[in-house]
Enzyme design. Structure first.
Site, PDB file in Angstrom:
ATOM      1  N   HIS A 136      28.414  73.579  37.829  1.00  0.00           N
ATOM      2  CA  HIS A 136      27.658  73.397  36.589  1.00  0.00           C
ATOM      3  C   HIS A 136      28.017  74.476  35.565  1.00  0.00           C
ATOM      4  O   HIS A 136      28.265  74.171  34.388  1.00  0.00           O
ATOM      5  CB  HIS A 136      26.162  73.442  36.901  1.00  0.00           C
ATOM      6  CG  HIS A 136      25.275  73.396  35.697  1.00  0.00           C
ATOM      7  ND1 HIS A 136      24.701  72.225  35.238  1.00  0.00           N
ATOM      8  CD2 HIS A 136      24.853  74.371  34.854  1.00  0.00           C
ATOM      9  CE1 HIS A 136      23.965  72.493  34.174  1.00  0.00           C
ATOM     10  NE2 HIS A 136      24.046  73.782  33.918  1.00  0.00           N
ATOM     11  N   GLU A 137      28.077  75.722  36.011  1.00  0.00           N
ATOM     12  CA  GLU A 137      28.348  76.817  35.078  1.00  0.00           C
ATOM     13  C   GLU A 137      29.796  76.788  34.582  1.00  0.00           C
ATOM     14  O   GLU A 137      30.058  77.021  33.399  1.00  0.00           O
ATOM     15  CB  GLU A 137      28.034  78.160  35.742  1.00  0.00           C
ATOM     16  CG  GLU A 137      26.562  78.366  36.054  1.00  0.00           C
ATOM     17  CD  GLU A 137      25.671  78.199  34.824  1.00  0.00           C
ATOM     18  OE1 GLU A 137      26.070  78.643  33.722  1.00  0.00           O
ATOM     19  OE2 GLU A 137      24.587  77.623  34.960  1.00  0.00           O
ATOM     20  N   HIS A 140      30.340  74.350  31.757  1.00  0.00           N
ATOM     21  CA  HIS A 140      30.045  74.829  30.401  1.00  0.00           C
ATOM     22  C   HIS A 140      31.289  75.433  29.762  1.00  0.00           C
ATOM     23  O   HIS A 140      31.554  75.230  28.564  1.00  0.00           O
ATOM     24  CB  HIS A 140      28.937  75.893  30.443  1.00  0.00           C
ATOM     25  CG  HIS A 140      27.557  75.346  30.576  1.00  0.00           C
ATOM     26  ND1 HIS A 140      27.027  74.407  29.715  1.00  0.00           N
ATOM     27  CD2 HIS A 140      26.566  75.632  31.478  1.00  0.00           C
ATOM     28  CE1 HIS A 140      25.775  74.129  30.074  1.00  0.00           C
ATOM     29  NE2 HIS A 140      25.487  74.845  31.138  1.00  0.00           N
ATOM     30  N   GLU A 199      23.432  70.746  28.762  1.00  0.00           N
ATOM     31  CA  GLU A 199      23.012  70.850  30.163  1.00  0.00           C
ATOM     32  C   GLU A 199      23.269  69.546  30.910  1.00  0.00           C
ATOM     33  O   GLU A 199      23.737  69.543  32.048  1.00  0.00           O
ATOM     34  CB  GLU A 199      21.528  71.229  30.250  1.00  0.00           C
ATOM     35  CG  GLU A 199      21.209  72.632  29.789  1.00  0.00           C
ATOM     36  CD  GLU A 199      21.924  73.707  30.595  1.00  0.00           C
ATOM     37  OE1 GLU A 199      22.332  73.415  31.732  1.00  0.00           O
ATOM     38  OE2 GLU A 199      22.088  74.824  30.082  1.00  0.00           O
TER      39      GLU A 199
END
Length: 296
Positions: A136-137, A140, A199
């Site tokens: 997920h990070e 980004h 997100e």
């Protein structure tokens, strides 16, 4: 009127040239800030943060962060290569850190600087769980959400002159925006919260990256559920700006079949089991068998 029309046409043209495409999702985004400026400003913030942080080294937990981080990074680079974006690889110089902090948090700066807070690990039971967070990070960073957020802030702050500043390479304006995007988010580490749109996109892209890396994306729903519950009355800091509610988990569940079918079978095994090691062993064995036969 003619002058206004020309200015409007020019602005539209410039905005068009400032558009970029997010890998994996294909979403169009505005990008007024160069990669070099974003990488430089984020590296400064990262180095400042790490100079004050307490890294954890030599523990099983630290080894886990590095192990999972390397596989997610390898999956990211594999995707970029296979999809004609090899030129993007120069933007990444990966680092994986576990730091002493009781907050349940993690972030990935542009350029692949990853930090996991020790407090997050109480929600992590397996490598798959950690891959959910790190995927997920990293998403980004891959989606260049920081570039997009800085571009939006620049447009909001400078209005019609933002395009001129961007095209003129105004580092002063970029640095001012960067300090707002990164430096003012002390309560979040070094990263201010992303928008819900970002997100949601990172959730999906994270599933893809962890799947390519050979991890089980099914772990995502259980992990986010544990994070939302928090194990106490207080919501984990990591979840304070993007709560793991039923809507989010439902979106992940809907995405899982497509992600597993499209990405998991393709490159997960070569990354988890490097192809270079197996052939060498086979060749060695073949040679031994041949030599024995010759002696006979």
């Amino acid at each position: 009127m003619k002058k206004s029309s020309i200015l409007a046409t020019t602005a539209v043209a410039l905005l068009f040239t400032a558009c970029a495409t997010v890998p994996i999702t294909g979403r169009k985004q505005m990008n007024l800030v160069s990669n070099s400026e974003v990488l430089a400003s984020s590296l400064t913030q990262y180095q400042t943060y790490m100079s004050k942080a307490t890294p954890i080294r030599g523990t099983q937990a630290a080894a886990m962060v590095e192990r999972v981080g390397k596989k997610i990074a390898a999956a990211t680079e594999s995707y970029l290569r296979q999809n004609g974006m090899e030129s993007e690889l120069k933007n990444y110089n990966w680092e994986f850190n576990l730091v002493k902090d009781d907050n349940a948090n993690a972030f990935c700066m542009p350029g692949g600087k990853i930090v996991v807070y020790e407090g997050l690990l109480k929600y992590v039971k397996t490598d798959d769980d950690l891959a959910v967070v790190m995927g997920h990070e990293v998403a980004h960073a891959v989606a260049k959400h920081s570039n997009e957020r800085m571009s939006q802030q620049m447009l909001a702050q400078y209005g019609g002159t933002a395009l001129g500043l961007a095209l003129g390479g105004s580092s002063q304006a970029t640095q001012a925006i960067a300090s707002q995007v990164y430096g003012l988010g002390a309560q979040y580490g070094v990263m201010l919260p992303f928008s819900r749109k970002h997100e949601k996109e990172a959730d999906y892209m994270g599933l893809v990256l962890m799947s390519i890396a050979g991890y089980n994306p099914q772990a995502s729903t259980q992990f986010w559920q544990r994070m939302s519950e928090g194990g106490s009355n207080a919501t984990p800091e990591f979840m304070s700006t993007h709560p793991s509610d039923a809507t989010r988990i439902s979106a992940l569940q809907k995405a899982l079949p497509e992600v597993e079918e499209k990405y998991a079978p393709r490159v997960s095994l070569p990354i988890a089991q490097p192809a270079t090691s197996t052939p060498k062993k086979s060749t060695s064995t073949a040679k031994k068998k041949t030599s024995k036969t010759t002696r006979k």
